[in-house]
Scaffold this motif. Sequence first.
Motif, short mmCIF file in Angstrom:
data_model
loop_
_atom_site.label_atom_id
_atom_site.label_comp_id
_atom_site.label_asym_id
_atom_site.label_seq_id
_atom_site.Cartn_x
_atom_site.Cartn_y
_atom_site.Cartn_z
N UNK A 433 -27.84 -44.67 -1.30
CA UNK A 433 -26.94 -43.54 -1.17
C UNK A 433 -25.51 -43.96 -1.50
N UNK A 434 -25.38 -45.19 -1.99
CA UNK A 434 -24.06 -45.73 -2.33
C UNK A 434 -23.84 -45.60 -3.84
N UNK A 435 -22.79 -44.87 -4.22
CA UNK A 435 -22.55 -44.62 -5.63
C UNK A 435 -22.33 -45.91 -6.42
N UNK A 436 -21.65 -46.86 -5.80
CA UNK A 436 -21.38 -48.11 -6.52
C UNK A 436 -22.68 -48.86 -6.79
N UNK A 437 -23.59 -48.86 -5.83
CA UNK A 437 -24.86 -49.55 -6.05
C UNK A 437 -25.65 -48.86 -7.16
N UNK A 442 -27.37 -48.99 -13.04
CA UNK A 442 -27.46 -48.33 -14.34
C UNK A 442 -26.54 -48.95 -15.38
N UNK A 443 -25.69 -49.87 -14.97
CA UNK A 443 -24.71 -50.46 -15.90
C UNK A 443 -25.40 -51.38 -16.90
N UNK A 444 -24.65 -51.81 -17.91
CA UNK A 444 -25.19 -52.70 -18.95
C UNK A 444 -25.85 -53.94 -18.34
N UNK A 445 -25.27 -54.42 -17.27
CA UNK A 445 -25.80 -55.62 -16.63
C UNK A 445 -26.80 -55.30 -15.52
N UNK A 446 -27.22 -54.03 -15.46
CA UNK A 446 -28.18 -53.62 -14.44
C UNK A 446 -29.62 -53.71 -14.95
N UNK A 447 -30.39 -52.67 -14.69
CA UNK A 447 -31.81 -52.67 -15.10
C UNK A 447 -31.94 -52.87 -16.61
N UNK A 449 -34.65 -52.03 -18.29
CA UNK A 449 -35.83 -51.26 -18.66
C UNK A 449 -35.49 -50.05 -19.54
N UNK A 450 -36.52 -49.50 -20.18
CA UNK A 450 -36.36 -48.28 -20.96
C UNK A 450 -36.11 -47.06 -20.09
N UNK A 451 -36.56 -47.13 -18.83
CA UNK A 451 -36.38 -46.02 -17.89
C UNK A 451 -35.72 -46.57 -16.63
N UNK A 452 -34.65 -45.94 -16.18
CA UNK A 452 -33.96 -46.38 -14.96
C UNK A 452 -33.62 -45.15 -14.14
N UNK A 453 -34.14 -45.08 -12.92
CA UNK A 453 -34.00 -43.89 -12.07
C UNK A 453 -33.21 -44.21 -10.81
N UNK A 454 -32.61 -43.18 -10.23
CA UNK A 454 -31.94 -43.33 -8.93
C UNK A 454 -32.58 -42.34 -7.96
#
Length: 511
Positions: A433-437, A442-447, A449-454
């Motif tokens: 529930x934390x916007x920063x997390x 979802x950032x370039x250095x995040x997941x 994968x081809x699909x990334x969900x929140x």
Amino acid sequence: MTVATATDIRPILAELGIEAENPGAFNGSWIETGGELLHSVDPNTGEPIAAVRQATAEDYEKVIAASVEAFDEWRTWPAPKRGEVVRLLADELRKHKDALGKLVTLEMGKIVSEGLGEVQEMIDMADLAVGMSRQLYGLSMHSERPQHRMYEQWHPLGTVGIITAFNFPVAVWAWNSTVAAVCGDSMVWKPSSQTPLTAVAVTKIAERVLEATGAPPVFNLAIGDRHAVGGPLVADHRAPLISATGSTSMGRKIGTVVAERLGRSLLELGGNNGIIVTDDADLDLVLRAAVFASVGTAGQRCTTLRRLFLQKGIAAEMTERLRQAFGSVRIGDPMDPGTLMGPLVNRKAVDDMMNALEVAKCQGGEVLYGGNELDRPGFFVEPTLVKAKVHMPITCEETFAPILYLFEFDELDEAIEMHNSVPQGLSSAIFTLNMRSAERFLATTGSDCGIANVNIGTSGAEIGGAFGGEKETGGGREAGSDSWKLYMRRQTCTLNWGEELPLAQGVEFDL
Ligand code: NAD
């Protein structure tokens, strides 16, 4: 656990035109195929339902030749007229949704609600493709040369080879065929040998649409093994695009053969999907999403949740809630509307799961729930929770079964690193529930994968977005967005309407 219900399958088979023994190839007509009989087995009982006589190499030749000929005519139909054919296909699928959905359940073992959902996905894909048929847009560019016009246009590509996996026996055909059809391509479908009846049933539905519209035979079928059908199709230069859905090992072989002939391949391969749960997450949502994503389709989705990363503050509570939820999953006959988890597809799938669990234990994993095969006919197992250690090699593999590995972490960066450390890159999610997390994930250095969900699980994607994954998932994209471009050839056109012949880049070449 329920026992097998005595579903009368005869009306389902009769509505879909399935006989005790069916020809396994279609090229505008059903071909008297000469290969061995392939029995379709109900995973709920382990008993055969009906059989298909497979195509030989000679039968395959008749199918591909007809498909190439059909392309010659089909590509000249205006795209919106092709869309009209796909619209009628959607209508036919609507009429037979119930019977076809149940046949998916009978042949593949997913629960009936998911079988019906799979046919709905075909209908949704067809509706989407009808709209696409009026939106196959090219760009126009500003030429650097005066009195010149430059633009790009998209032409039909040719015959598309469609190779499908057992776990979505009809939807994956629709992802490809509806888009390929509006793009002006003809196709040859080689379905999984686990699910020949659904392929025959779908092709019979498509046959009626071809007849009603006078369209050439663009929806073709060849059921057979890799010697008679799969191998020849992949190597065939008459199929400029091979769209193959299945395991990474299959993709590696097929991709190599297609690359060797400089063909185009669209690969939708294995996943090893993860969800990261932070301390501030809504745990009720996590529970529902994680159980559906890991246990749904008995863990046999490419997007199935296989790895769950729990932050230390909620790890104990979440683990206990999952253990209880896994224990309450109703396992049984997938035709029974009360069932949540049906069987695995066959004996090999059960053995693969049991072997993977033995390996997991040897590598330090601890089974927290499940781990057993059920003592009843068919191919039933318990959904299984395993407390895992980082760097357990088995957790880097896709075992196509309901095993969920649990990991713990302190910091989000550490979780993202663990999450991305596997060779596959299909679907991923974070619950927070934390916007920063969420944005960090979802950032370039995040997941990766081809699909990334929140706050949504890894499975159950909508068809409007492009579907597919990176790394060993193969890089292909199907369904929505601009994935139609893979089914067409791009042509850049420059037109000079002036009286001079200026050269690009200011080159002078006066005679
Ligand atoms: P599989 O790889 O065993 O078979 C898939 C298809 O490829 C079948 O039709 C099979 O006959 C064919 N095939 C296999 N080897 C071939 C060869 N050498 N030449 C030509 N054809 C060949 O996969 P499966 O067990 O049917 O399905 C499960 C796998 O599919 C899982 O790995 C799953 O993740 C993957 N899958 C991926 C997606 C996706 O979109 N990424 C979707 C569904 C399934």
